[in-house]
Design a protein around this motif. Sequence first.
Motif, PDB file in Angstrom:
ATOM      1  N   ILE A 154       0.836  -1.192   0.000  1.00  0.00           N
ATOM      2  CA  ILE A 154       0.000   0.000   0.000  1.00  0.00           C
ATOM      3  C   ILE A 154       0.876   1.249   0.000  1.00  0.00           C
ATOM      4  O   ILE A 154       1.875   1.320   0.712  1.00  0.00           O
ATOM      5  N   ASN A 173      -3.533   0.478  -5.383  1.00  0.00           N
ATOM      6  CA  ASN A 173      -2.820   0.343  -4.117  1.00  0.00           C
ATOM      7  C   ASN A 173      -2.452   1.690  -3.500  1.00  0.00           C
ATOM      8  O   ASN A 173      -1.835   1.740  -2.448  1.00  0.00           O
ATOM      9  N   VAL A 371      -7.406  -2.054   0.895  1.00  0.00           N
ATOM     10  CA  VAL A 371      -8.073  -1.300  -0.164  1.00  0.00           C
ATOM     11  C   VAL A 371      -9.583  -1.315   0.041  1.00  0.00           C
ATOM     12  O   VAL A 371     -10.255  -0.275  -0.023  1.00  0.00           O
ATOM     13  N   GLU A 375     -11.791   2.142   0.611  1.00  0.00           N
ATOM     14  CA  GLU A 375     -12.644   2.625  -0.478  1.00  0.00           C
ATOM     15  C   GLU A 375     -14.043   2.977   0.025  1.00  0.00           C
ATOM     16  O   GLU A 375     -14.730   2.146   0.608  1.00  0.00           O
ATOM     17  N   HIS A 394      -9.654   7.001  -5.105  1.00  0.00           N
ATOM     18  CA  HIS A 394      -8.866   7.010  -3.870  1.00  0.00           C
ATOM     19  C   HIS A 394      -8.405   8.416  -3.483  1.00  0.00           C
ATOM     20  O   HIS A 394      -7.338   8.599  -2.907  1.00  0.00           O
ATOM     21  N   CYS A 444      -6.425  -4.106  -7.093  1.00  0.00           N
ATOM     22  CA  CYS A 444      -5.449  -4.264  -6.018  1.00  0.00           C
ATOM     23  C   CYS A 444      -4.451  -5.359  -6.363  1.00  0.00           C
ATOM     24  O   CYS A 444      -4.810  -6.405  -6.921  1.00  0.00           O
TER      25      CYS A 444
END
Length: 448
Positions: A154, A173, A371, A375, A394, A444
Amino acid sequence: MSKSNFTRRGLLKTSAVAGAGLALPTYLRAAAHSGYTNAPSGSTVTIGFNVPQTGPYAEEGLDELRAQELAVAHLNGEGDGGMMNTFSSKALKGNGILGKKVTFVSGDTQTKSDAARAAAKSMIEKDGAIMINGGSSSGVAVAVQSLCQDAGVIFMAGLTHSNDTTGKDKKANGFRHFFNGYMSAQALAPVLKNAYGSDRRAYHLTADYTWGWTQQESIAAATEAIGWTTVENVLTPLASTDFSAYIAPVLNSGADVLVLNHYGGNMVNSLSNAIEFDLLSKQVNGKDFEIVVPLYSELMAAGAGDNVKGVIGSMNWNWQLTDEGSKAFTKSFGEVYGRPPSNSAHTCYVQTLLYADACERAGTFNPCGVVEALEGFEFDGLGNGPTLYRADDHQCFKDVLVMKGKQNPTSQYDTLEIVEVTPRAQVEYAPDHPMFAGGELGKCNPGA
């Protein structure tokens, strides 16, 4: 640190509908994913702080590192807990992340994309970092975000203001809490119209990289929409330290506003050069000449000193906000470091807490679980009012600050005042807005 993979007992979030039409989360076993990069197998988990410790944005980077270290202390139950006490999510308990003590490594981006990627790569491959946080340049952020996507970790961006970070260069990510050039421009335009009128001619000096380009595009579009004319846009190298040669032509351009799309040491130097040319004492087109700095920071303002007096700009956050979260963070930071935090420090601190909280809520360090937890996540208590991490790109959406250099500062950290808190609704935009077009968020990548 061991890089062996194992199946965690945590949970990954999906969606379902329950109750009287109310959408509630359901969860799948983390075993739904076969493994992930740097899955922690011991009693600790390592995160990487990648900041400019040298170069034109070094002041910002060092303040980010202070805040990141403070966040780790708070996550591990040390200190007063700071914003963990005001955060609307109550998943963090001060016992690390998922019961593992948080350790960290740091790298120097040098405000250079290649150096930043090398530092991040080393932290991931040699130190076992499971998340990378930081950066004070959008060029760096875009480069490191791409690397983290490929590596399966991440990336919680630090100070990155280019539209492209969550526009054409967005990655599944990667997450950005900081605002962007478009949001700055939407907050600034009405204030500039009220302060300086709608009949203005603007000359832009613009840092020649992704942030400068999209910042200039945003502020030009927003000011042209209120009646301003863009006279010229001149690109300047990021490595520049003397902007005198760029300031001189402004006087003969017919412009009555200088817009400095510069940041960090660049802004301090270009603003100082503009003051040396005595621009603010000039009258052009029957109007007092004005200077606008679209993106401000406390550290830049302190470096520029008296030169910022009366100059309008925008900020992501400021320590003078009076909400409980801002007060808690300012108190914690001040007690440890003897000074108020910058907005770059704030965003890195918050991003570290948001990552840890997402792991706790997802029940796993697996990046795909993180993720899913981030989100569409809505939260409060971390400054700037109710905030949304939009699933489409994001990008965080929250209130934006318009600032002005104080005429009578009380200290080197009190050089700016809040002119307006622009509500979140005024700076929001559709995911397919033309300034953010191109690129795909993608899926992801858990890595290993």
